[in-house]
Design an enzyme around this catalytic site. Sequence first.
Site, PDB file in Angstrom:
ATOM      1  N   GLY A 105       5.243   5.013  -2.918  1.00 54.15           N
ATOM      2  CA  GLY A 105       6.538   4.994  -3.198  1.00 54.15           C
ATOM      3  C   GLY A 105       6.982   3.981  -3.833  1.00 54.15           C
ATOM      4  O   GLY A 105       7.676   4.103  -4.865  1.00 54.15           O
ATOM      5  N   LYS A 106       6.817   2.577  -3.056  1.00 54.00           N
ATOM      6  CA  LYS A 106       7.172   1.262  -3.594  1.00 54.00           C
ATOM      7  C   LYS A 106       6.305   1.016  -4.895  1.00 54.00           C
ATOM      8  O   LYS A 106       7.056   0.488  -5.831  1.00 54.00           O
ATOM      9  CB  LYS A 106       6.857   0.183  -2.577  1.00 54.00           C
ATOM     10  CG  LYS A 106       7.645   0.169  -1.332  1.00 54.00           C
ATOM     11  CD  LYS A 106       7.424  -1.092  -0.396  1.00 54.00           C
ATOM     12  CE  LYS A 106       7.880  -0.944   0.886  1.00 54.00           C
ATOM     13  NZ  LYS A 106       7.415  -2.057   1.765  1.00 54.00           N
ATOM     14  N   LYS A 154      18.068   5.672  -8.987  1.00 58.54           N
ATOM     15  CA  LYS A 154      17.899   5.063  -7.712  1.00 58.54           C
ATOM     16  C   LYS A 154      17.718   3.491  -7.987  1.00 58.54           C
ATOM     17  O   LYS A 154      18.246   2.469  -7.400  1.00 58.54           O
ATOM     18  CB  LYS A 154      16.646   5.603  -7.034  1.00 58.54           C
ATOM     19  CG  LYS A 154      16.504   4.901  -5.513  1.00 58.54           C
ATOM     20  CD  LYS A 154      15.217   5.268  -4.736  1.00 58.54           C
ATOM     21  CE  LYS A 154      15.035   4.370  -3.665  1.00 58.54           C
ATOM     22  NZ  LYS A 154      13.738   4.818  -2.809  1.00 58.54           N
ATOM     23  N   HIS A 211      18.261  -1.342  -3.065  1.00 55.89           N
ATOM     24  CA  HIS A 211      18.073  -2.532  -2.460  1.00 55.89           C
ATOM     25  C   HIS A 211      16.756  -3.216  -3.214  1.00 55.89           C
ATOM     26  O   HIS A 211      16.755  -4.271  -3.482  1.00 55.89           O
ATOM     27  CB  HIS A 211      17.713  -2.501  -1.214  1.00 55.89           C
ATOM     28  CG  HIS A 211      16.513  -1.036  -0.674  1.00 55.89           C
ATOM     29  ND1 HIS A 211      16.806   0.112  -1.238  1.00 55.89           N
ATOM     30  CD2 HIS A 211      15.710  -0.976   0.060  1.00 55.89           C
ATOM     31  CE1 HIS A 211      15.912   0.751  -1.111  1.00 55.89           C
ATOM     32  NE2 HIS A 211      14.919   0.241  -0.011  1.00 55.89           N
ATOM     33  N   ARG A 212      15.845  -2.310  -3.640  1.00 58.87           N
ATOM     34  CA  ARG A 212      14.444  -2.980  -4.261  1.00 58.87           C
ATOM     35  C   ARG A 212      15.003  -3.326  -5.511  1.00 58.87           C
ATOM     36  O   ARG A 212      14.485  -4.476  -6.190  1.00 58.87           O
ATOM     37  CB  ARG A 212      13.492  -1.750  -4.067  1.00 58.87           C
ATOM     38  CG  ARG A 212      12.225  -2.169  -4.655  1.00 58.87           C
ATOM     39  CD  ARG A 212      10.999  -1.338  -4.469  1.00 58.87           C
ATOM     40  NE  ARG A 212      10.950  -1.204  -2.696  1.00 58.87           N
ATOM     41  CZ  ARG A 212      11.599  -0.244  -2.156  1.00 58.87           C
ATOM     42  NH1 ARG A 212      11.812   1.061  -2.851  1.00 58.87           N
ATOM     43  NH2 ARG A 212      11.553  -0.256  -0.690  1.00 58.87           N
ATOM     44  N   GLY A 217       0.682  -1.229   0.106  1.00 66.28           N
ATOM     45  CA  GLY A 217       0.096   0.023   0.097  1.00 66.28           C
ATOM     46  C   GLY A 217       0.726   1.216   0.096  1.00 66.28           C
ATOM     47  O   GLY A 217       0.086   2.323   0.118  1.00 66.28           O
ATOM     48  N   ASP A 253       9.256  -6.106   2.043  1.00 64.80           N
ATOM     49  CA  ASP A 253       9.486  -5.598   3.354  1.00 64.80           C
ATOM     50  C   ASP A 253      10.823  -4.920   3.293  1.00 64.80           C
ATOM     51  O   ASP A 253      11.726  -5.557   2.986  1.00 64.80           O
ATOM     52  CB  ASP A 253       9.129  -6.495   4.312  1.00 64.80           C
ATOM     53  CG  ASP A 253       9.023  -6.022   5.619  1.00 64.80           C
ATOM     54  OD1 ASP A 253       8.065  -5.379   5.833  1.00 64.80           O
ATOM     55  OD2 ASP A 253      10.030  -5.787   6.653  1.00 64.80           O
TER      56      ASP A 253
HETATM   57  P1  ITT Z   1       3.684  -2.102   2.889  1.00 66.22           P
HETATM   58  O1  ITT Z   1       3.922  -2.839   4.106  1.00 66.22           O
HETATM   59  O2  ITT Z   1       2.276  -1.879   2.416  1.00 66.22           O
HETATM   60  O3  ITT Z   1       4.681  -2.431   1.501  1.00 66.22           O
HETATM   61  P2  ITT Z   1       4.978   0.070   4.142  1.00 66.22           P
HETATM   62  O4  ITT Z   1       5.458   1.327   4.065  1.00 66.22           O
HETATM   63  O5  ITT Z   1       4.259  -0.382   5.592  1.00 66.22           O
HETATM   64  O6  ITT Z   1       4.343  -0.639   3.164  1.00 66.22           O
HETATM   65  P3  ITT Z   1       7.389  -1.364   5.280  1.00 66.22           P
HETATM   66  O7  ITT Z   1       6.756  -2.240   6.337  1.00 66.22           O
HETATM   67  O8  ITT Z   1       8.121  -2.644   4.322  1.00 66.22           O
HETATM   68  O9  ITT Z   1       6.320  -0.881   3.961  1.00 66.22           O
HETATM   69  O10 ITT Z   1       8.292  -0.481   5.642  1.00 66.22           O
HETATM   70  C1  ITT Z   1       9.473   0.188   4.886  1.00 66.22           C
HETATM   71  C2  ITT Z   1       9.717   1.535   5.351  1.00 66.22           C
HETATM   72  O11 ITT Z   1      10.961   1.740   5.240  1.00 66.22           O
HETATM   73  C3  ITT Z   1       8.859   2.522   4.619  1.00 66.22           C
HETATM   74  O12 ITT Z   1       8.090   3.021   5.163  1.00 66.22           O
HETATM   75  C4  ITT Z   1      10.108   3.629   4.411  1.00 66.22           C
HETATM   76  O13 ITT Z   1       9.888   4.563   5.450  1.00 66.22           O
HETATM   77  C5  ITT Z   1      11.353   2.872   4.507  1.00 66.22           C
HETATM   78  N1  ITT Z   1      11.900   2.395   3.135  1.00 66.22           N
HETATM   79  C6  ITT Z   1      12.025   1.364   2.639  1.00 66.22           C
HETATM   80  N2  ITT Z   1      12.565   1.541   1.439  1.00 66.22           N
HETATM   81  C7  ITT Z   1      12.736   2.774   1.192  1.00 66.22           C
HETATM   82  C8  ITT Z   1      13.198   3.421   0.144  1.00 66.22           C
HETATM   83  O14 ITT Z   1      13.632   3.020  -0.879  1.00 66.22           O
HETATM   84  N3  ITT Z   1      13.623   4.989   0.234  1.00 66.22           N
HETATM   85  C9  ITT Z   1      13.112   5.235   1.315  1.00 66.22           C
HETATM   86  N4  ITT Z   1      12.454   4.709   2.489  1.00 66.22           N
HETATM   87  C10 ITT Z   1      12.385   3.403   2.380  1.00 66.22           C
END
Ligand code: ITT
Length: 201
Positions: A11-12, A178, A183-184, A8, A73
């Site tokens: 950004g992802k 990026k 990492h992604r 959800g 995650d």
């Molecule tokens: P979903 O579980 O729905 O995918 P979420 O935001 O809750 O969304 P996560 O539990 O994986 O996702 O938390 C990841 C957090 O880490 C995210 O909210 C960002 O703050 C940070 N994060 C992860 N990847 C990042 C990126 O590429 N750039 C910046 N911050 C990132």
Amino acid sequence: MKIVLATGNKGKLREFKQMCTEEVVAFSELLGEFEIVEDGHTFSENALIKARTIYEKLCKQYPQENYLVISDDSGISLPVLNGSPGIYSARYAGVGVTDKDNLYKLIDAVKEKGLKYTPAYYTAAIAVVSKYGEYVVHGWMHGNVIDEARGEKGFGYDPMFIPSEMKLTLGELNDEIKSEISHRGKALALAKPIIEMLQKF
Ligand code: ITT
């Protein structure tokens, strides 16, 4: 086989849609929006919880369809903070907070250590779930975090993160750059052959 993203996080979603050559849809388009309880102890456990939850709901609601679910995650870790915020990156400043709240809390933590910058790394676990099995891969991006936010691009902690060998923060670099080093992007490069293999069954 339809590919569904179990996230959800906008950004992802934007980054996955930019990196995937095939059509991918967000789970909310098929199931509506809801929270998934992420009570795992590792990135890979939480990625699997998310992908399984969405896969099971899709199978129940659309039993005639064949779905492949991808989840992510991820988080940022600072050795100077013993690896925090790590798997708690999304709730670092509390439950229901914004990305900006988390970002400025981490900036404050760096300042409290009396540092202008310090090493940090992002981790992403990507889980792939389909009727043919479950897989998890990881990717990492190393660099430094600084004691201020620079730039409006990216999301989350990006405005304070400078990747290794770079001078700008991810808030100042565009999504294409990026994705090549993130990492992604690295985890997705490992997941792609698995996704292709599962689509051939
Ligand atoms: P979903 O579980 O729905 O995918 P979420 O935001 O809750 O969304 P996560 O539990 O994986 O996702 O938390 C990841 C957090 O880490 C995210 O909210 C960002 O703050 C940070 N994060 C992860 N990847 C990042 C990126 O590429 N750039 C910046 N911050 C990132």
